[in-house]
Motif scaffolding. Sequence first.
Motif, PDB file in Angstrom:
ATOM      1  N   THR A 100       2.290   1.829  -9.755  1.00 51.48           N
ATOM      2  CA  THR A 100       1.574   1.780 -10.989  1.00 51.48           C
ATOM      3  C   THR A 100       1.379   3.016 -11.834  1.00 51.48           C
ATOM      4  OG1 THR A 100       1.308  -0.620 -10.472  1.00 51.48           O
ATOM      5  CG2 THR A 100      -0.032   0.263 -12.225  1.00 51.48           C
ATOM      6  N   ASP A 205      12.096   1.963 -11.863  1.00 47.24           N
ATOM      7  CA  ASP A 205      11.078   1.536 -11.038  1.00 47.24           C
ATOM      8  C   ASP A 205      11.672   1.104  -9.766  1.00 47.24           C
ATOM      9  OD1 ASP A 205       9.409  -0.053  -9.586  1.00 47.24           O
ATOM     10  OD2 ASP A 205       8.900  -1.348 -11.381  1.00 47.24           O
ATOM     11  N   GLN A 208      11.003  -1.916  -5.095  1.00 47.36           N
ATOM     12  CA  GLN A 208      11.495  -2.984  -4.327  1.00 47.36           C
ATOM     13  C   GLN A 208      12.975  -2.236  -3.828  1.00 47.36           C
ATOM     14  OE1 GLN A 208      10.188  -5.420  -3.391  1.00 47.36           O
ATOM     15  NE2 GLN A 208       8.751  -5.792  -4.920  1.00 47.36           N
ATOM     16  N   SER A 228       5.906   2.699  -4.138  1.00 45.91           N
ATOM     17  CA  SER A 228       4.706   2.467  -3.523  1.00 45.91           C
ATOM     18  C   SER A 228       4.776   2.575  -2.248  1.00 45.91           C
ATOM     19  CB  SER A 228       4.317   0.983  -3.789  1.00 45.91           C
ATOM     20  OG  SER A 228       3.305   0.881  -5.100  1.00 45.91           O
ATOM     21  N   ARG A 369       4.889 -16.075  -1.084  1.00 45.88           N
ATOM     22  CA  ARG A 369       4.230 -16.058  -2.409  1.00 45.88           C
ATOM     23  C   ARG A 369       4.560 -16.947  -3.499  1.00 45.88           C
ATOM     24  NH1 ARG A 369       3.146 -10.648  -6.258  1.00 45.88           N
ATOM     25  NH2 ARG A 369       1.673 -11.753  -8.010  1.00 45.88           N
TER      26      ARG A 369
HETATM   27  N1  C6P Z   1       5.201  -6.008  -6.811  1.00 43.78           N
HETATM   28  C1  C6P Z   1       5.044  -8.223  -5.847  1.00 43.78           C
HETATM   29  O1  C6P Z   1       4.462  -9.296  -5.037  1.00 43.78           O
HETATM   30  P1  C6P Z   1       2.015  -1.594  -7.081  1.00 43.78           P
HETATM   31  O2  C6P Z   1       0.798  -2.721  -7.205  1.00 43.78           O
HETATM   32  O3  C6P Z   1       1.753  -0.365  -8.203  1.00 43.78           O
HETATM   33  O4  C6P Z   1       1.837  -0.906  -5.705  1.00 43.78           O
HETATM   34  O5  C6P Z   1       3.399  -2.078  -7.413  1.00 43.78           O
HETATM   35  C2  C6P Z   1       3.686  -2.526  -8.624  1.00 43.78           C
HETATM   36  C3  C6P Z   1       5.214  -3.001  -8.982  1.00 43.78           C
HETATM   37  C4  C6P Z   1       6.008  -2.230  -9.822  1.00 43.78           C
HETATM   38  N2  C6P Z   1       7.265  -2.734  -9.657  1.00 43.78           N
HETATM   39  C5  C6P Z   1       7.900  -3.883  -8.905  1.00 43.78           C
HETATM   40  C6  C6P Z   1       9.351  -4.046  -9.065  1.00 43.78           C
HETATM   41  C7  C6P Z   1       6.993  -4.312  -8.241  1.00 43.78           C
HETATM   42  O6  C6P Z   1       7.549  -5.288  -7.286  1.00 43.78           O
HETATM   43  C8  C6P Z   1       5.580  -3.974  -8.175  1.00 43.78           C
HETATM   44  C9  C6P Z   1       4.742  -4.690  -7.117  1.00 43.78           C
HETATM   45  C10 C6P Z   1       4.454  -6.837  -5.815  1.00 43.78           C
HETATM   46  O7  C6P Z   1       6.321  -8.336  -6.333  1.00 43.78           O
HETATM   47  C11 C6P Z   1       2.950  -7.180  -6.150  1.00 43.78           C
HETATM   48  S1  C6P Z   1       2.558  -7.631  -7.800  1.00 43.78           S
END
Ligand code: C6P
Length: 420
Positions: A100, A205, A208, A228, A369
């Motif tokens: 993020t 991004d 995942q 992340s 989840r």
């Molecule tokens: N998705 C999920 O349960 P952060 O919060 O910055 O570490 O990651 C954000 C984020 C950005 N892009 C994608 C594709 C993500 O999956 C995530 C985080 C988690 O799906 C928490 S909402």
Amino acid sequence: MTITKEKTLAAKVRKDFPILNQEVNGKPLIYFDSAATSQKPIAVLNTLRDYYEQYNANVHRGAHTLSVKATEGYEGARNKVASFVNAASRQEIVFTRNATEAINLVAYSWGLNTLQPGDEIILSVMEHHSNIVPWQLIAQKTGAVIKYVGLSETEGFDLEQFKQLISDKTKLVSVVHVSNTLGCINPVEEIIAIAHRYGAKVLIDACQSVPHMPIDVQAMDCDWLVASGHKMCAPTGIGFLYGKLELLESMPPFFGGGEMISEVYLDHSTYNELPHKFEAGTPAIGEAIALGAAVDYLTELGMDKIHAYEEELIAHLFEKLHEIPDLKVHGPQPTADGKGRAALASFTVGEFHPNDLSTLLDHEGIAIRSGHHCTQPLHRILGVPGTARASLYFYNTREEIDTFIAALKETIDFFGSIMG
Ligand code: C6P
């Protein structure tokens, strides 16, 4: 698909994750929420502990032995991340708190200073809020316009629509590699090649995808890529931005403060070289070093092996989910051998509320989840307020999938009986 191969990887890694060896609500824990955050192996936990026990000191600041050791660990972790994603230079890796923050860095440093009224940003409707809201904020400030690529018939990325939307007005394409809700693996190489033909920059991004498959930023040719640490066996509080060197050079600092400067005068300052220009203040030192240990751990296992193993798991998961009447998994279907899809499944069952499903499964020790998974616009398009999501990692097993499916069937029967 052979059970032996799968057991070999699970058996090899399971002992490395003590957290998985516990009972929750009187049942052996089944952790199917790795897309939210992964578990951490002992090697990573020990690395973090060693740092605080043995050489906790600030980086880049002191000549004393502990500070030198901490700096070596911190910068060594940067080298490891750089080679993990095949960056051309270690200067192309900027440590951030998470993906993020990395997206916001690009939005405020590049977007705010580059975009003009009428310029276009292309996102997709499946983006995580982290890849929507920063661009909305920047669009409001600059007068840029956001356009969204919708879903294909199979609930994947609509490449044909993307080709229609892109034009010379497009300055940025920012899309997810693997959707955290649909599980689709988007054709990022093709998206990037098309965008570059129009002179647009591309941010990927990879939250995942980096934890689950080999990533090569040079082969992909993305301009920026974000991830992340906490989803790839590292602690929370650390993530990274990859950016092409020339592009990062051209971008002004995002945060100001210590570390990011070269000289400070009362009326102006000059900035440090990359990547320090973007790392203001004391960073998450131990967490970055532990991210380096996570990268070592994943590299040792082999990202190709992790990906292949997860394909086996997803094939088995889908086979089993299809046995359940009224259950709909969103996103494209995998092939029979689990290809073309990430190891996660977001689903709804008839009229049952996903939160009720996850609460009852939790009574059985199963962690999944439920909700909108920070993809509210996507859920609106899917026509559901939320989904239940099982997301797997290389430490999960077929046996866990079988237990999950049996518990899910019982949960559905239970709800069915009380709803008449
Ligand atoms: N998705 C999920 O349960 P952060 O919060 O910055 O570490 O990651 C954000 C984020 C950005 N892009 C994608 C594709 C993500 O999956 C995530 C985080 C988690 O799906 C928490 S909402």
